[in-house]
Every structure is written in structure tokens, then in C-alpha cells.
Design a protein around this motif. Sequence first.
Motif, mmCIF file in Angstrom:
data_model
loop_
_atom_site.group_PDB
_atom_site.id
_atom_site.type_symbol
_atom_site.label_atom_id
_atom_site.label_comp_id
_atom_site.label_asym_id
_atom_site.label_seq_id
_atom_site.Cartn_x
_atom_site.Cartn_y
_atom_site.Cartn_z
ATOM 1 N N ALA A 9 44.955 13.295 -40.416
ATOM 2 C CA ALA A 9 45.372 12.678 -41.130
ATOM 3 C C ALA A 9 47.314 12.512 -40.817
ATOM 4 C CB ALA A 9 45.642 11.896 -42.562
ATOM 5 N N ASP A 48 40.965 13.850 -51.657
ATOM 6 C CA ASP A 48 38.863 13.916 -50.934
ATOM 7 C C ASP A 48 38.226 13.898 -49.320
ATOM 8 O OD1 ASP A 48 38.897 13.758 -53.604
ATOM 9 O OD2 ASP A 48 39.107 11.464 -53.578
ATOM 10 N N ALA A 49 39.832 14.642 -48.907
ATOM 11 C CA ALA A 49 39.689 14.127 -47.088
ATOM 12 C C ALA A 49 39.355 16.028 -46.971
ATOM 13 C CB ALA A 49 40.229 14.169 -45.985
ATOM 14 N N SER A 50 37.979 15.461 -45.883
ATOM 15 C CA SER A 50 37.571 17.144 -45.855
ATOM 16 C C SER A 50 39.071 17.426 -44.750
ATOM 17 C CB SER A 50 37.039 17.214 -45.004
ATOM 18 O OG SER A 50 36.891 16.240 -43.308
ATOM 19 N N GLU A 51 38.381 18.671 -44.449
ATOM 20 C CA GLU A 51 40.064 19.798 -43.775
ATOM 21 C C GLU A 51 40.201 19.260 -42.173
ATOM 22 O OE1 GLU A 51 39.592 24.374 -41.886
ATOM 23 O OE2 GLU A 51 40.658 24.094 -43.983
ATOM 24 N N LEU A 87 43.175 5.539 -39.151
ATOM 25 C CA LEU A 87 43.950 6.164 -39.194
ATOM 26 C C LEU A 87 45.314 5.864 -38.731
ATOM 27 C CD1 LEU A 87 42.605 10.106 -38.107
ATOM 28 C CD2 LEU A 87 42.992 9.394 -40.154
ATOM 29 N N PRO A 114 42.228 4.680 -43.519
ATOM 30 C CA PRO A 114 41.157 5.756 -43.285
ATOM 31 C C PRO A 114 40.657 5.172 -41.879
ATOM 32 C CG PRO A 114 40.968 5.259 -45.571
ATOM 33 C CD PRO A 114 41.791 4.311 -44.984
ATOM 34 N N GLU A 115 39.948 3.902 -41.521
ATOM 35 C CA GLU A 115 39.140 4.241 -40.783
ATOM 36 C C GLU A 115 39.685 3.956 -39.071
ATOM 37 O OE1 GLU A 115 35.927 3.641 -40.715
ATOM 38 O OE2 GLU A 115 35.715 4.267 -42.505
ATOM 39 N N GLN A 122 40.116 16.236 -41.207
ATOM 40 C CA GLN A 122 40.303 14.309 -42.020
ATOM 41 C C GLN A 122 42.278 14.704 -42.561
ATOM 42 O OE1 GLN A 122 37.574 13.239 -44.332
ATOM 43 N NE2 GLN A 122 36.716 11.458 -42.761
ATOM 44 N N GLN A 123 41.779 15.897 -43.500
ATOM 45 C CA GLN A 123 43.859 16.369 -43.378
ATOM 46 C C GLN A 123 43.920 16.174 -42.352
ATOM 47 O OE1 GLN A 123 43.528 19.704 -46.324
ATOM 48 N NE2 GLN A 123 42.015 18.390 -47.146
ATOM 49 N N TYR A 170 44.777 10.266 -50.774
ATOM 50 C CA TYR A 170 43.669 9.614 -49.489
ATOM 51 C C TYR A 170 43.387 11.413 -49.190
ATOM 52 C CZ TYR A 170 41.488 10.380 -44.566
ATOM 53 O OH TYR A 170 41.460 10.652 -44.009
ATOM 54 N N LEU A 171 44.244 12.299 -48.339
ATOM 55 C CA LEU A 171 44.440 14.073 -48.629
ATOM 56 C C LEU A 171 43.742 14.476 -49.278
ATOM 57 C CD1 LEU A 171 47.971 14.603 -47.712
ATOM 58 C CD2 LEU A 171 46.104 14.451 -46.222
#
Length: 237
Positions: free
Chosen positions: A151, A142-145, A184, A181-182, A147-148, A139-140
Motif C-alpha cells: 500500500a 489493520d493490514a498485514s506487514e 491498491l 484495498p482490493e 499489505q502495508q 487501512y494501515l
Amino acid sequence: MASFRQVEDQGQFILYDPEHIPQIHAGWFTLEYWQEHKAVLGGAPGRGTSVFLKTPAGEAVWRHYHRGGLPGKFIKDLYLWQGLEASRAWREMHLTQQLYDQGLPVPKPLAAGVKRLGLGYRADLMTARIPDALPLADYLPDASEEQQKQALQAAARVIKRFHQAGLNHTDLNPRNILIQPESLTCWLIDFDRCLLLQPDTSIATDNLFRLHRAFVKLDKQKATAWQTWLLQGYQAG
């Protein structure tokens, strides 16, 4: 609390949850059986590939125990026999159920298989599949900052719950933390060789340090930021 049932079939010792699996046999721990029933849904990378299955108990994850490190180069999946209760599959099945009974976010353990071979044994574990979840390691990147950050802080709060329960997760890494992801929502998996003890801050610190080393292996440039966000969530949690 689940009442596991034990059977033996074709030299395979099987421990299973009869509430979810009314009947089971040795074929459940062979790839050929699931291929024959067109029930293989895919797999996930790891020390030994985990196989996703469509079973009578719902979607499940089947993991064959493989050795890591130097021993794994010579003895791929054979362990020293010290009795059934001491086998890795039996111990992990019971520990996962203990955590599940405490309301902690772990997959439901469904079945364990152990086959003795002289002085050694091979083992397997089957757990319920967490829907729409993927490893934090996948996940990390490809995630935005933002989102990271969210998460990792969500993961930290979950990790702290396990530490408060006294779990020593001896292989805490981003592949053993799942995230949906949806929402978290985070889960911990893979409790091979883990122990449930009294809560201990030194053990918790060791677990988090191990996780940081795994972040470095995943992405050396981002590891420091990831660990900072994780610790912020852990302390706030």
C-alpha cells in the motif's frame, strides 16, 4: 476541462459543474436539507467532519472548511474576506479540476459554496466520493506487514506523479491519501492551500518529511518502516 457555472442564492455564492449538477441552491450546503431528503450516508473524521451524501450527481463528500491550530480554538470556521476568487473554496475547486484534467487521481470537484459575513466568510466544498476507498490512516493499522508495504509503495508512486506535475501538497498526511484495498489504487484529496508550481525536489522532500511526521503520530513504532517502504516506492516510481 469543465466549464463551471456561478450562481448566487440566499446570500450564498455557488460555483458548480453543470455537467454533473443541472441545478443547485444554497440548501445543498446545509445538513438539514440532506437529512430531510434522507440522503446522509455517513461521515469521516478530520479537522471538520466530512459528510457522505447521496446527491443527484451521485455519492459525494461535503466538507465544511474549519480552521486548525491555535486560530481554530477561537475562530472555528470564519475566514477573512479578500474577494471570491481568493476564497479557499474557489481556489481548491479550480485546483482540483486542474489536477483532474491532467489525469491525476483526484475526486471530481462538484460544487463550492461561499457565504460572506461582513469582513469574513464561511466556505464549503463538495466532491465526488471515491467508491470503496478509505484513508491510508485507517487501512494501515489493520493490514498485514506485506499489505502495508504494498500500500505504501503504491501511495508513493501516486505521490510522485503529483510532484512531477508540480503540486505542493501542504498537508500531506495519511488521512489525505485514500486507498481502494482490493486494487491498491491510491488517490490524493484535500487541496486546501495547495499550489501547482514547477516541479521542485525541495518541495517534494518537505512534503515527504511532513508525511513521515504524520506516520510518527499514527504509530511511532511502525513509522520508520512505513517511511522506508514509502521511499522505496517513490524512488522506484
